[in-house]
Motif scaffolding. Structure first.
Motif: not given
Length: 219
Positions: A57, A84, A105, A107, A114
Motif C-alpha cells: 500500500d 497500490v 496500481v 485500488k 492487476l
C-alpha cells in the motif's frame, strides 16, 4: 510451474485479505503472504524469507509505501515491488519510480490490470495503467525540453530496459513495435518512455531521440 511467492503489505486487514484472494484467483501458482505492517515484512526478509514480489500500500501509518520500498531495495535490490493505493489525488509516480518500484496500481483497478502489473513486475518491467500514464504525460508537458536540463549521469540513471527502448525509438520503432520486439505490453513501453522523458527533461519523442544521440546513448 513453481510457486510464485508474493508478499502483501497493507495495514488494513480487510483489504489485505481481499487482495490475497484476488491474486490467488489470477494464477494458481501465486502464493500470498500477508503483512499488516512494513516492519513485519522487513523482519521476515531479514530472517531469510524469500519473495518473488512485494505489493505494498502507498499510505500506511507506520511507514509509507515509498519508504518501505526503499528499505526493501536496500536489503534486496533485485526483488521487484508494486505500489497500490486508493488515494483520490494524483499518485506521486515520480517518487515511486525513484524508489525503484516496478509500477503503480490504483485500488480501483480491475483484476485484469492487476494481473498485467504483476506479470510485468515479475519480468522486471514497469507498469502504470493508461489513466495514470495520461496524468504523467500531462505533467511532463509542463516541463522544459532544453537539453541542458538533462542529468549529467543520464546513462547511469536509465535502466538496461530503458536503454533498449531508447535505442529502438531511435530506430524509428513505434511503441507497439517496441513491445513486440522486447515481448512486453505496449502499456509497459509507455511507462518506460515516460521514465525516459522524465530523466531527459523532455516531452517529445523527437527531443528525446536528439538528446540521446547528442549524449552518445544511441547512434
Amino acid at each position: 510451474m513453481r510457486e510464485i511467492n508474493i508478499a502483501l503489505v497493507d495495514d488494513h486487514q480487510m483489504f489485505l485479505d481481499g487482495l490475497g484472494e484476488v491474486i490467488r484467483v489470477l494464477d494458481p501458482n501465486y502464493r500470498c503472504t500477508p503483512f499488516g505492517t512494513p516492519v513485519e515484512a522487513i523482519n521476515a526478509l531479514e530472517s531469510g524469507d524469500k519473495f518473488d514480489l512485494f505489493i505494498t500500500d502507498l499510505v500506511m501509518g507506520e511507514m509509507n509505501g515509498i519508504a518501505f520500498i526503499m528499505a526493501l531495495k536496500a536489503r534486496s535490490p533485485s526483488t521487484p515491488a508494486l505500489v497500490v493505493s486508493g488515494i483520490d489525488t494524483a499518485p506521486p509516480i515520480d517518487k515511486i519510480m525513484q524508489a525503484r518500484a516496478n509500477g503503480f496500481v490504483p485500488k480501483s483497478a480491475s483484476s485484469a490490470v492487476l494481473k498485467e502489473a504483476i506479470e510485468a513486475a515479475l519480468n522486471d518491467d514497469i507498469y502504470v495503467p493508461d489513466n495514470i500514464w495520461r496524468q504523467v504525460e500531462t505533467h511532463a508537458a509542463l516541463q522544459n525540453d532544453d537539453p541542458a536540463d538533462a542529468p549529467d549521469s543520464l546513462q547511469d540513471n536509465l535502466g538496461a530496459r530503458q536503454l533498449e527502448v531508447v535505442t529502438l525509438m531511435a530506430e524509428g520503432c513505434t511503441n507497439k513495435e517496441i513491445g513486440q520486439i522486447l515481448k512486453i505490453s505496449e502499456n509497459t513501453v509507455k511507462s518506460h518512455v515516460s521514465g525516459i522523458f522524465r530523466h531527459m527533461g523532455v516531452t517529445r519523442r523527437t527531443a528525446c531521440i536528439s538528446k540521446a544521440r547528442a549524449m552518445g546513448l544511441v547512434s
